[in-house]
Design an enzyme around this catalytic site. Structure first.
Site, mmCIF file in Angstrom:
data_model
loop_
_atom_site.group_PDB
_atom_site.id
_atom_site.type_symbol
_atom_site.label_atom_id
_atom_site.label_comp_id
_atom_site.label_asym_id
_atom_site.label_seq_id
_atom_site.Cartn_x
_atom_site.Cartn_y
_atom_site.Cartn_z
ATOM 1 N N CYS A 118 0.879 -1.173 0.000
ATOM 2 C CA CYS A 118 0.000 0.000 0.000
ATOM 3 C C CYS A 118 0.923 1.231 0.000
ATOM 4 O O CYS A 118 1.628 1.475 0.967
ATOM 5 C CB CYS A 118 -0.876 -0.064 1.246
ATOM 6 N N CYS A 132 -11.006 9.916 8.106
ATOM 7 C CA CYS A 132 -9.668 9.424 7.745
ATOM 8 C C CYS A 132 -8.568 10.163 8.496
ATOM 9 O O CYS A 132 -8.491 11.385 8.480
ATOM 10 C CB CYS A 132 -9.456 9.576 6.242
ATOM 11 N N CYS A 346 -6.219 0.882 6.663
ATOM 12 C CA CYS A 346 -6.718 1.983 5.832
ATOM 13 C C CYS A 346 -7.130 3.133 6.729
ATOM 14 O O CYS A 346 -7.852 2.945 7.698
ATOM 15 C CB CYS A 346 -7.955 1.581 5.070
HETATM 16 N N1 SAH Z 1 -7.312 9.039 -1.312
HETATM 17 C C1 SAH Z 1 -7.588 7.765 -1.893
HETATM 18 C C2 SAH Z 1 -6.715 6.633 -1.393
HETATM 19 C C3 SAH Z 1 -6.400 6.543 0.090
HETATM 20 S S1 SAH Z 1 -7.469 5.808 1.258
HETATM 21 C C4 SAH Z 1 -9.038 7.427 -1.732
HETATM 22 O O1 SAH Z 1 -9.767 8.190 -1.101
HETATM 23 O O2 SAH Z 1 -9.484 6.444 -2.285
HETATM 24 C C5 SAH Z 1 -7.765 4.163 0.911
HETATM 25 C C6 SAH Z 1 -9.145 3.743 1.397
HETATM 26 O O3 SAH Z 1 -9.250 3.682 2.836
HETATM 27 C C7 SAH Z 1 -10.215 4.719 0.955
HETATM 28 O O4 SAH Z 1 -11.339 4.059 0.500
HETATM 29 C C8 SAH Z 1 -10.499 5.464 2.242
HETATM 30 O O5 SAH Z 1 -11.719 6.107 2.199
HETATM 31 C C9 SAH Z 1 -10.425 4.339 3.248
HETATM 32 N N2 SAH Z 1 -10.323 4.777 4.639
HETATM 33 C C10 SAH Z 1 -9.938 5.969 5.127
HETATM 34 N N3 SAH Z 1 -9.997 5.985 6.470
HETATM 35 C C11 SAH Z 1 -10.424 4.759 6.852
HETATM 36 C C12 SAH Z 1 -10.654 4.144 8.110
HETATM 37 N N4 SAH Z 1 -10.426 4.780 9.246
HETATM 38 N N5 SAH Z 1 -11.088 2.865 8.114
HETATM 39 C C13 SAH Z 1 -11.265 2.189 6.972
HETATM 40 N N6 SAH Z 1 -11.045 2.700 5.748
HETATM 41 C C14 SAH Z 1 -10.630 3.979 5.691
#
Ligand code: SAH
Length: 357
Positions: A118, A132, A346
Site C-alpha cells: 500500500c 480518515c 486503511c
Molecule cells: N485518497 C484515496 C486513497 C487513500 S485511502 C481514496 O480516497 O481512495 C484508501 C481507502 O481507505 C479509501 O477508501 C479510504 O476512504 C479508506 N479509509 C480511510 N480511512 C479509513 C478508516 N479509518 N477505516 C477504513 N477505511 C478507511
C-alpha cells in the site's frame, strides 16, 4: 520528454541532478538519444537498476565508461530512508524519511495470493474525509515518481521479498498527483524492470471526476477503485468534502464512461460506519445506484482511530448489509481487516508521526 526539474532534484556544482528512479524507460531512451548515446542502453540501465538492483553507476559494467560518466553528471541514485518498521500479523508498516525530512508510510501485506504494498502518493492529503486519519495533516507536497518507486525497492530489499501487487491507498489522493502517479505506474509496470502487471496495480480515488475522465482515456489496464462510502449526495457531502465539488450523478457518469471505454470492473469502497451509512435503506439505495454496472462493492469495516468519533458497524450489521446487496444482484466482498494493531490499516496512516498522538 524529460522529467521537469523540481525542488527535489539535487544541485551539485551548478548542475541539476535528477533522480534516475523517476525516469520511465521511454524517458531514459529519449535522454540517451539527446546526449548522442544509443537508445538501447536504457534497457541495460533498467536491467541494472531493477533486475540486478545495483546501487552505483560503477557497477553497470556493460554500459561503457564514457556513457556512465555522462549519466553520473545528470542523474543521482540517492534513496529515501527507512526510519522504522512495525510488524503485526501478516503486515509490516514502514516509516520513510524523504530528502527534505518529510515523512511518509507504506504498508506491506502478506496474502495467500502474494504480497501487496500500500503506497503513499503525497505528504499529507487535502481531501479532508471526515473519517480518515491520513488527512489530518494537510498536503505538504506531492511525492515524486522516484519516491514512490523507492517505497517498493527499499521494502523489497529490507524484507527480502518480491511484491506482487500494488495498491495506491496509502497517504494522499493519487488523482491529486496524477502525472507522478501515472509515471510511477509506468515505471513499475515495465517488463524490462520491476514488471508488476497492470492488473496487479490498483489506483484508489475519492472521486476527482476530471481525473477519472483523463484516466479512462489513458488505456492502462490498471484497476480503478472509487471511495464511495455513501449512497446519496447528502450523506456523502457530510463524509467527504469532494462530494461538494462533484455530485454522485457526475461521478457515476464518469465511471460509466470509464467502463464503456475500458471494460475493466470498477471497485467501490464503502466504509461501514455505525449508524451513519450502514442501514438497510442505504444498502438498497446503493444497490439501485450500482444496478447493472460492471462493478463490485468492497465493504470496509471501519478502522477506529483515537481522534475521530466514528465507530465501526457491528459484524451483524455488516453481514446484513452484505446480504441485502447480494439479494439485489450486486457483487460484494468484505475487506479482510489488516494491520489494526500497528495502526497500519486503511485510514490510519499518518505523516505527522512525530506528534505521536
Ligand atoms: N485518497 C484515496 C486513497 C487513500 S485511502 C481514496 O480516497 O481512495 C484508501 C481507502 O481507505 C479509501 O477508501 C479510504 O476512504 C479508506 N479509509 C480511510 N480511512 C479509513 C478508516 N479509518 N477505516 C477504513 N477505511 C478507511
Amino acid at each position: 520528454m524529460f522529467a521537469k526539474t523540481s525542488i527535489f532534484d539535487i544541485i551539485i556544482l551548478g548542475v541539476i541532478m535528477e533522480n534516475i528512479y523517476g525516469y520511465t524507460l521511454e524517458m531514459l531512451e529519449e535522454y540517451l538519444a539527446s546526449i548522442g548515446e544509443k537508445k538501447f542502453k536504457a534497457n541495460q540501465l533498467y536491467d541494472w537498476l531493477y533486475k540486478k538492483r545495483v546501487n552505483s553507476f560503477d557497477d553497470m559494467t556493460n554500459v561503457g565508461k564514457a556513457t556512465i560518466q555522462k549519466l553520473k553528471e545528470h542523474f543521482s541514485l540517492e534513496k529515501i530512508e527507512i526510519v522504522t518498521k512495525e510488524t503485526g500479523k501478516d503486515v509490516s508498516k514502514y516509516l520513510f524519511n524523504l530528502h527534505d525530512n518529510n515523512k511518509i508510510e507504506a504498508v506491506l501485506m502478506y496474502h495467500d495470493y502474494g504480497t501487496s504494498l500500500c503506497v503513499s502518493s503525497q505528504v499529507g492529503c487535502n481531501m479532508s474525509c471526515s473519517f480518515c486519519e491520513s488527512g489530518r495533516l494537510k498536503k505538504v507536497r506531492n511525492l515524486e515518481a522516484y519516491e514512490m518507486v523507492q517505497e517498493l525497492l527499499l521494502i523489497e530489499k529490507y524484507e527480502n521479498v518480491r511484491i506482487s501487487h500494488i495498491v495506491l491507498m496509502g497517504i494522499g489522493e493519487p488523482f491529486d498527483n496524477y502525472d507522478n502517479v501515472m509515471r510511477f505506474i509506468d515505471i513499475i509496470n515495465e517488463d524490462k524492470g520491476i514488471g508488476i502487471g497492470a492488473r496487479h496495480i490498483t489506483v484508489s480515488t475519492c472521486g476527482i471526476v476530471p481525473k477519472i475522465e483523463e484516466f479512462s482515456k489513458n488505456k492502462k489496464q490498471v484497476n480503478l477503485a472509487i471511495s464511495l462510502h455513501a449512497s446519496n449526495d447528502e450523506l456523502r457531502k457530510k463524509l467527504m468534502p469532494i462530494a461538494k465539488a462533484y455530485s454522485l450523478d457526475e461521478l457515476m457518469s464518469a465511471i460509466k464512461k470509464y467502463l464503456a471505454n475500458d471494460g475493466r470492473r470498477v471497485t467501490f469502497e464503502y466504509i461501514m460506519l455505525k449508524d451513519v451509512n450502514d442501514k438497510e435503506e442505504n444498502a438498497l439505495e446503493l444497490a439501485k445506484l450500482l444496478k447493472g454496472m460492471n462493478a463490485y462493492v468492497n465493504l470496509i469495516p471501519y478502522n477506529e482511530t483515537s481522534h475521530i468519533e466514528y465507530k465501526k458497524s457491528s459484524k451483524d450489521t455488516i453481514m446484513k448489509f452484505y446480504d441485502t446487496l447480494k439479494k439485489n444482484n450486486i457483487n460484494v466482498t468484505i475487506r479482510k481487516e489488516f494491520g489494526g494493531t500497528v495502526s497500519a490499516a486503511c485510514g490510519q496512516l499518518r505523516s505527522n508521526y512525530k506528534e505521536g498522538k
